[in-house]
Design a protein around this motif. Structure first.
Motif, short mmCIF file in Angstrom:
data_model
loop_
_atom_site.label_atom_id
_atom_site.label_comp_id
_atom_site.label_asym_id
_atom_site.label_seq_id
_atom_site.Cartn_x
_atom_site.Cartn_y
_atom_site.Cartn_z
N ASP A 3 3.64 6.38 -0.26
CA ASP A 3 3.13 5.22 -0.99
C ASP A 3 3.96 3.98 -0.66
OD1 ASP A 3 1.49 3.78 -2.59
OD2 ASP A 3 2.08 4.71 -4.48
N ASN A 4 3.80 3.51 0.58
CA ASN A 4 4.51 2.32 1.01
C ASN A 4 3.75 1.67 2.16
OD1 ASN A 4 5.70 3.36 3.70
ND2 ASN A 4 6.36 4.91 2.22
N ALA A 5 4.09 0.43 2.45
CA ALA A 5 3.35 -0.33 3.46
C ALA A 5 3.45 0.28 4.85
CB ALA A 5 3.85 -1.78 3.48
N ASP A 6 4.63 0.80 5.21
CA ASP A 6 4.80 1.38 6.55
C ASP A 6 3.90 2.60 6.73
OD1 ASP A 6 6.62 -0.52 7.32
OD2 ASP A 6 8.37 0.67 6.74
N ALA A 7 3.83 3.45 5.69
CA ALA A 7 2.98 4.64 5.78
C ALA A 7 1.51 4.23 5.87
CB ALA A 7 3.20 5.53 4.55
N LEU A 8 1.12 3.20 5.12
CA LEU A 8 -0.26 2.74 5.17
C LEU A 8 -0.60 2.18 6.55
CD1 LEU A 8 -2.98 2.19 3.87
CD2 LEU A 8 -2.07 0.04 2.98
N LEU A 14 -5.23 -4.93 1.92
CA LEU A 14 -4.84 -3.58 1.52
C LEU A 14 -3.33 -3.43 1.52
CD1 LEU A 14 -7.30 -1.16 3.39
CD2 LEU A 14 -7.36 -1.89 1.01
N LEU A 15 -2.69 -3.95 2.55
CA LEU A 15 -1.23 -3.88 2.63
C LEU A 15 -0.59 -4.64 1.48
CD1 LEU A 15 -0.81 -4.33 6.49
CD2 LEU A 15 -0.19 -2.30 5.18
N HIS A 16 -1.16 -5.80 1.17
CA HIS A 16 -0.64 -6.60 0.05
C HIS A 16 -0.77 -5.82 -1.27
CE1 HIS A 16 0.43 -10.07 -2.35
NE2 HIS A 16 -0.68 -9.94 -3.05
N ARG A 17 -1.91 -5.12 -1.44
CA ARG A 17 -2.12 -4.33 -2.65
C ARG A 17 -1.03 -3.26 -2.80
NH1 ARG A 17 -8.46 -2.50 -2.51
NH2 ARG A 17 -9.46 -4.51 -2.94
N VAL A 18 -0.75 -2.56 -1.69
CA VAL A 18 0.24 -1.50 -1.72
C VAL A 18 1.62 -2.06 -2.03
CG1 VAL A 18 1.47 0.22 -0.33
CG2 VAL A 18 -1.01 0.08 -0.22
N GLU A 19 1.97 -3.15 -1.36
CA GLU A 19 3.29 -3.76 -1.58
C GLU A 19 3.45 -4.20 -3.03
OE1 GLU A 19 3.02 -6.74 1.39
OE2 GLU A 19 3.80 -5.48 3.00
N THR A 20 2.37 -4.77 -3.60
CA THR A 20 2.41 -5.21 -4.99
C THR A 20 2.56 -4.01 -5.92
OG1 THR A 20 1.04 -7.15 -4.51
CG2 THR A 20 1.13 -6.43 -6.80
N VAL A 57 3.83 -1.07 -5.26
CA VAL A 57 5.17 -0.49 -5.12
C VAL A 57 6.20 -1.29 -5.92
CG1 VAL A 57 7.06 -0.08 -3.50
CG2 VAL A 57 4.73 0.64 -2.91
N ARG A 58 6.10 -2.63 -5.83
CA ARG A 58 7.03 -3.48 -6.59
C ARG A 58 6.87 -3.26 -8.09
NH1 ARG A 58 5.67 -7.53 -2.79
NH2 ARG A 58 4.16 -8.45 -4.26
N GLU A 59 5.62 -3.18 -8.55
CA GLU A 59 5.37 -3.00 -9.98
C GLU A 59 5.84 -1.64 -10.47
OE1 GLU A 59 1.18 -3.67 -10.21
OE2 GLU A 59 1.37 -5.87 -10.31
N MET A 60 5.58 -0.59 -9.67
CA MET A 60 6.00 0.76 -10.06
C MET A 60 7.53 0.87 -10.06
SD MET A 60 3.18 3.15 -8.09
CE MET A 60 3.86 4.71 -8.70
N THR A 61 8.16 0.25 -9.08
CA THR A 61 9.62 0.28 -9.00
C THR A 61 10.23 -0.44 -10.20
OG1 THR A 61 9.53 0.31 -6.58
CG2 THR A 61 11.62 -0.34 -7.59
N ALA A 62 9.62 -1.58 -10.56
CA ALA A 62 10.11 -2.35 -11.71
C ALA A 62 9.99 -1.55 -13.00
CB ALA A 62 9.33 -3.66 -11.82
N ARG A 63 8.96 -0.69 -13.09
CA ARG A 63 8.76 0.13 -14.29
C ARG A 63 9.57 1.43 -14.26
NH1 ARG A 63 3.17 -1.42 -13.46
NH2 ARG A 63 2.78 0.60 -12.46
N GLY A 64 10.24 1.68 -13.12
CA GLY A 64 11.04 2.89 -12.99
C GLY A 64 10.20 4.13 -12.71
N GLU A 65 8.96 3.94 -12.20
CA GLU A 65 8.08 5.07 -11.92
C GLU A 65 8.37 5.64 -10.53
OE1 GLU A 65 4.03 3.92 -12.42
OE2 GLU A 65 4.34 3.06 -14.41
#
Length: 206
Positions: free
Chosen positions: A142-147, A120-126, A128-136
């Motif tokens: 919505d981050n690993a620490d919060a999860l 689950l943590l890996h899913r969130v981290e992935t 977040v990286r994808e959304m950040t890369a897209r500028g979303e």
């Protein structure tokens, strides 16, 4: 069909609840939504909850159970319901059971979605990286620490419900890491079994 979906944040409960709502013509009942609706409607228990929330206090279990009791008495819940976000603790589960018994009702099943927290943590981290890369834009939580924080709260408060409902013979455990469609089919299968057991029990009582 009356049921509870158990599982940690990110387990896919919301997705499966939508499938169940369509398949069984039942309603998904969110504690937060029910509280807000009761307050807006000005029901006696809603006004009580409003006063409590206005003071900044947590709404006690008996008030939440009273709101659930009012909500499941409405016509659209006649076919059944999925409880979302309640119960969160064993005392809440006990209060819910007493309330349902007073109405001559009982849960058909409690479905637990078992998941791998590291995955689950890996899913969130992935994500977040994808959304950040897209500028979303990202949600604040919505981050690993919060999860991790939410998972810790789930383990300490809500996970004991699995053992509680196992002791009641209501728990059905599903592999929540399987593909979404497969999880849905597995839930359908256990609910079909649970429904058959409920009918057999009712026939035996009569």
């Amino acid at each position: 069909m009356r049921l509870i979906l158990l599982g940690p944040p990110g387990a896919g409960k919301g997705t499966q609840a939508q499938h169940l709502v369509k398949s069984y013509a039942i309603v998904q009942l969110s504690t937060g939504d029910m509280l807000r609706a009761a307050v807006k409607a000005g029901t006696p228990v809603g006004l009580k909850a409003k006063d409590i929330m206005a003071r900044g206090d947590l709404v006690p279990d008996e008030v939440v159970v009273a709101i659930v009791a009012d909500r499941i008495s409405e016509p659209d819940a006649a076919n059944g319901f999925i409880l979302d976000g309640f119960p969160r603790t064993v005392p809440q589960a006990e209060a819910l059971e007493r309330m349902l018994a007073e109405k001559g009702l009982a849960l058909d099943a409690v479905v637990e979605l078992k998941v791998d927290e590291k995955a689950l943590l890996h899913r969130v981290e992935t994500r977040v990286r994808e959304m950040t890369a897209r500028g979303e834009a990202l949600r604040a939580d919505d981050n690993a620490d919060a999860l991790k924080t939410r998972l810790e709260a789930y383990r300490s408060q809500t996970a004991p419900l699995a053992a509680y409902y196992q002791g009641k013979g209501k728990l059905r455990t599903i592999d929540g890491m399987a593909p979404i469609a497969d999880v849905g089919k597995a839930i359908d299968a256990v609910l079909k079994t649970a429904a058959g057991e409920s009918r057999s029990t009712s026939a035996a009582v009569r």
